[in-house]
Write a protein that holds these residues in place. Sequence first.
Motif, PDB file in Angstrom:
ATOM      1  N   GLY A  59      86.046  73.652 -15.352  1.00  0.00           N
ATOM      2  CA  GLY A  59      85.087  73.650 -14.251  1.00  0.00           C
ATOM      3  C   GLY A  59      84.480  75.029 -14.031  1.00  0.00           C
ATOM      4  N   LEU A  60      85.316  76.065 -14.121  1.00  0.00           N
ATOM      5  CA  LEU A  60      84.814  77.435 -13.984  1.00  0.00           C
ATOM      6  C   LEU A  60      83.860  77.785 -15.120  1.00  0.00           C
ATOM      7  N   LEU A  61      84.196  77.343 -16.336  1.00  0.00           N
ATOM      8  CA  LEU A  61      83.322  77.599 -17.484  1.00  0.00           C
ATOM      9  C   LEU A  61      81.994  76.873 -17.333  1.00  0.00           C
ATOM     10  N   SER A  62      82.044  75.655 -16.783  1.00  0.00           N
ATOM     11  CA  SER A  62      80.812  74.902 -16.550  1.00  0.00           C
ATOM     12  C   SER A  62      79.917  75.626 -15.547  1.00  0.00           C
ATOM     13  N   ASN A 156      74.978  87.143 -24.327  1.00  0.00           N
ATOM     14  CA  ASN A 156      76.225  86.972 -25.068  1.00  0.00           C
ATOM     15  C   ASN A 156      77.295  86.225 -24.278  1.00  0.00           C
ATOM     16  N   PHE A 157      77.175  86.198 -22.963  1.00  0.00           N
ATOM     17  CA  PHE A 157      78.113  85.410 -22.170  1.00  0.00           C
ATOM     18  C   PHE A 157      78.024  83.930 -22.546  1.00  0.00           C
ATOM     19  N   LEU A 158      76.818  83.465 -22.856  1.00  0.00           N
ATOM     20  CA  LEU A 158      76.640  82.063 -23.258  1.00  0.00           C
ATOM     21  C   LEU A 158      77.346  81.789 -24.580  1.00  0.00           C
ATOM     22  N   SER A 159      77.298  82.751 -25.493  1.00  0.00           N
ATOM     23  CA  SER A 159      78.010  82.603 -26.759  1.00  0.00           C
ATOM     24  C   SER A 159      79.515  82.554 -26.530  1.00  0.00           C
ATOM     25  N   LEU A 160      80.000  83.402 -25.622  1.00  0.00           N
ATOM     26  CA  LEU A 160      81.432  83.411 -25.290  1.00  0.00           C
ATOM     27  C   LEU A 160      81.855  82.071 -24.691  1.00  0.00           C
ATOM     28  N   ILE A 161      81.047  81.540 -23.776  1.00  0.00           N
ATOM     29  CA  ILE A 161      81.369  80.257 -23.138  1.00  0.00           C
ATOM     30  C   ILE A 161      81.384  79.137 -24.166  1.00  0.00           C
ATOM     31  N   SER A 162      80.430  79.164 -25.107  1.00  0.00           N
ATOM     32  CA  SER A 162      80.372  78.104 -26.131  1.00  0.00           C
ATOM     33  C   SER A 162      81.575  78.148 -27.057  1.00  0.00           C
ATOM     34  N   ALA A 163      82.214  79.314 -27.181  1.00  0.00           N
ATOM     35  CA  ALA A 163      83.404  79.435 -28.035  1.00  0.00           C
ATOM     36  C   ALA A 163      84.687  79.093 -27.275  1.00  0.00           C
ATOM     37  N   SER A 165      85.028  77.247 -24.362  1.00  0.00           N
ATOM     38  CA  SER A 165      85.109  75.908 -23.750  1.00  0.00           C
ATOM     39  C   SER A 165      85.818  74.882 -24.634  1.00  0.00           C
ATOM     40  N   PRO A 166      85.414  74.702 -25.913  1.00  0.00           N
ATOM     41  CA  PRO A 166      86.120  73.701 -26.719  1.00  0.00           C
ATOM     42  C   PRO A 166      87.574  74.065 -26.982  1.00  0.00           C
ATOM     43  N   MET A 167      87.875  75.362 -27.052  1.00  0.00           N
ATOM     44  CA  MET A 167      89.266  75.765 -27.249  1.00  0.00           C
ATOM     45  C   MET A 167      90.107  75.432 -26.010  1.00  0.00           C
ATOM     46  N   THR A 168      89.517  75.630 -24.828  1.00  0.00           N
ATOM     47  CA  THR A 168      90.219  75.258 -23.592  1.00  0.00           C
ATOM     48  C   THR A 168      90.423  73.747 -23.538  1.00  0.00           C
ATOM     49  N   GLY A 169      89.382  72.997 -23.927  1.00  0.00           N
ATOM     50  CA  GLY A 169      89.507  71.540 -23.969  1.00  0.00           C
ATOM     51  C   GLY A 169      90.569  71.088 -24.952  1.00  0.00           C
ATOM     52  N   LEU A 170      90.623  71.760 -26.095  1.00  0.00           N
ATOM     53  CA  LEU A 170      91.632  71.417 -27.094  1.00  0.00           C
ATOM     54  C   LEU A 170      93.038  71.713 -26.581  1.00  0.00           C
ATOM     55  N   LEU A 171      93.178  72.803 -25.836  1.00  0.00           N
ATOM     56  CA  LEU A 171      94.478  73.129 -25.260  1.00  0.00           C
ATOM     57  C   LEU A 171      94.906  72.043 -24.274  1.00  0.00           C
ATOM     58  N   GLY A 172      93.953  71.548 -23.482  1.00  0.00           N
ATOM     59  CA  GLY A 172      94.262  70.450 -22.575  1.00  0.00           C
ATOM     60  C   GLY A 172      94.638  69.182 -23.323  1.00  0.00           C
ATOM     61  N   THR A 173      93.971  68.942 -24.456  1.00  0.00           N
ATOM     62  CA  THR A 173      94.301  67.781 -25.292  1.00  0.00           C
ATOM     63  C   THR A 173      95.722  67.871 -25.829  1.00  0.00           C
ATOM     64  N   VAL A 174      96.076  69.043 -26.327  1.00  0.00           N
ATOM     65  CA  VAL A 174      97.432  69.246 -26.851  1.00  0.00           C
ATOM     66  C   VAL A 174      98.457  69.046 -25.742  1.00  0.00           C
ATOM     67  N   THR A 205      89.589  66.228 -21.633  1.00  0.00           N
ATOM     68  CA  THR A 205      89.488  67.678 -21.792  1.00  0.00           C
ATOM     69  C   THR A 205      88.725  68.054 -23.058  1.00  0.00           C
ATOM     70  N   THR A 206      88.963  67.336 -24.147  1.00  0.00           N
ATOM     71  CA  THR A 206      88.201  67.609 -25.373  1.00  0.00           C
ATOM     72  C   THR A 206      86.723  67.343 -25.155  1.00  0.00           C
ATOM     73  N   ALA A 207      86.410  66.190 -24.561  1.00  0.00           N
ATOM     74  CA  ALA A 207      85.016  65.840 -24.322  1.00  0.00           C
ATOM     75  C   ALA A 207      84.344  66.837 -23.384  1.00  0.00           C
ATOM     76  N   THR A 208      85.029  67.227 -22.320  1.00  0.00           N
ATOM     77  CA  THR A 208      84.441  68.160 -21.360  1.00  0.00           C
ATOM     78  C   THR A 208      84.208  69.529 -21.986  1.00  0.00           C
ATOM     79  N   GLY A 209      85.153  69.985 -22.797  1.00  0.00           N
ATOM     80  CA  GLY A 209      84.972  71.266 -23.485  1.00  0.00           C
ATOM     81  C   GLY A 209      83.739  71.270 -24.370  1.00  0.00           C
ATOM     82  N   LEU A 210      83.515  70.170 -25.094  1.00  0.00           N
ATOM     83  CA  LEU A 210      82.333  70.069 -25.947  1.00  0.00           C
ATOM     84  C   LEU A 210      81.057  69.943 -25.122  1.00  0.00           C
ATOM     85  N   ILE A 211      81.144  69.231 -24.009  1.00  0.00           N
ATOM     86  CA  ILE A 211      79.991  69.058 -23.126  1.00  0.00           C
ATOM     87  C   ILE A 211      79.496  70.405 -22.605  1.00  0.00           C
ATOM     88  N   ILE A 212      80.424  71.303 -22.316  1.00  0.00           N
ATOM     89  CA  ILE A 212      80.050  72.636 -21.842  1.00  0.00           C
ATOM     90  C   ILE A 212      79.561  73.498 -22.997  1.00  0.00           C
TER      91      ILE A 212
END
Length: 255
Positions: A59-62, A156-163, A165-174, A205-212
Amino acid sequence: MKRNQWMNVRAWTVGLVMVIGLFAVSAAMAQEAAAGAPAESKSLWDMIAAGGWAMWPLGLLSFAMVTMATVNYQKISLKKIMPPELLGQIKAAADQQDAQKVYDLAASNASLFTNALASGMRKFRPDDPEGSKRNVEDAIAEAVSREESQLGFWINFLSLISAVSPMTGLLGTVSGMIGAFQKIGAGGMGKPELLAGDIGQALITTATGLIIAIPAMFFYFMFRNSLNRIIQKAEGEYADILDGLTGTGMHGSEG
């Protein structure tokens, strides 16, 4: 210029619609994963809560993605970086070979274009305009690079967020899958309703990470390319101004 601004507004709006729409899709996926729970009984908050702890950083990343897109939209524009009315005044002064007026106009108006031009004009020598032209060009190039880095900091903050977000989502998936396997190990294999929450967390979490990440990456390249195009245009304008000041330009050319 107006056409480019309209395209940026449209792209920004489409990106936000994508975030909202895809977020709703991910929530629906989590709802379907909750086996045995009636679809009508789930509120939007319930569907978001199904994502578990990972939805808080997501949510914070979004929020950060939307904020950075807004900030960059305000900063990365032709009108903001190279004000057209001021540019016309500077070029008119350059054609009159009034170096002092060119410097005064640049120094009294803060923007990427004028800041770099003011830095270059400090190297200009009215008694030897052609001889000092190279020093002026080098100073402008160095200042443009410095100004571009400052604007690129926000992009560059947008590039950081794009990297991230999916890792955070993947962590939630795991995390969700670990919880599901723990319940299976505890004898919950024959009770799928016990696994629904963990499976829902794994999906959402995976879907939300990719959505962001997807719109963040889109905005990153959009703003980066826009900044590059503006700087390329600025380089041509610098050349015209210096040609006017030194009397080496083609008179009657398009301003």
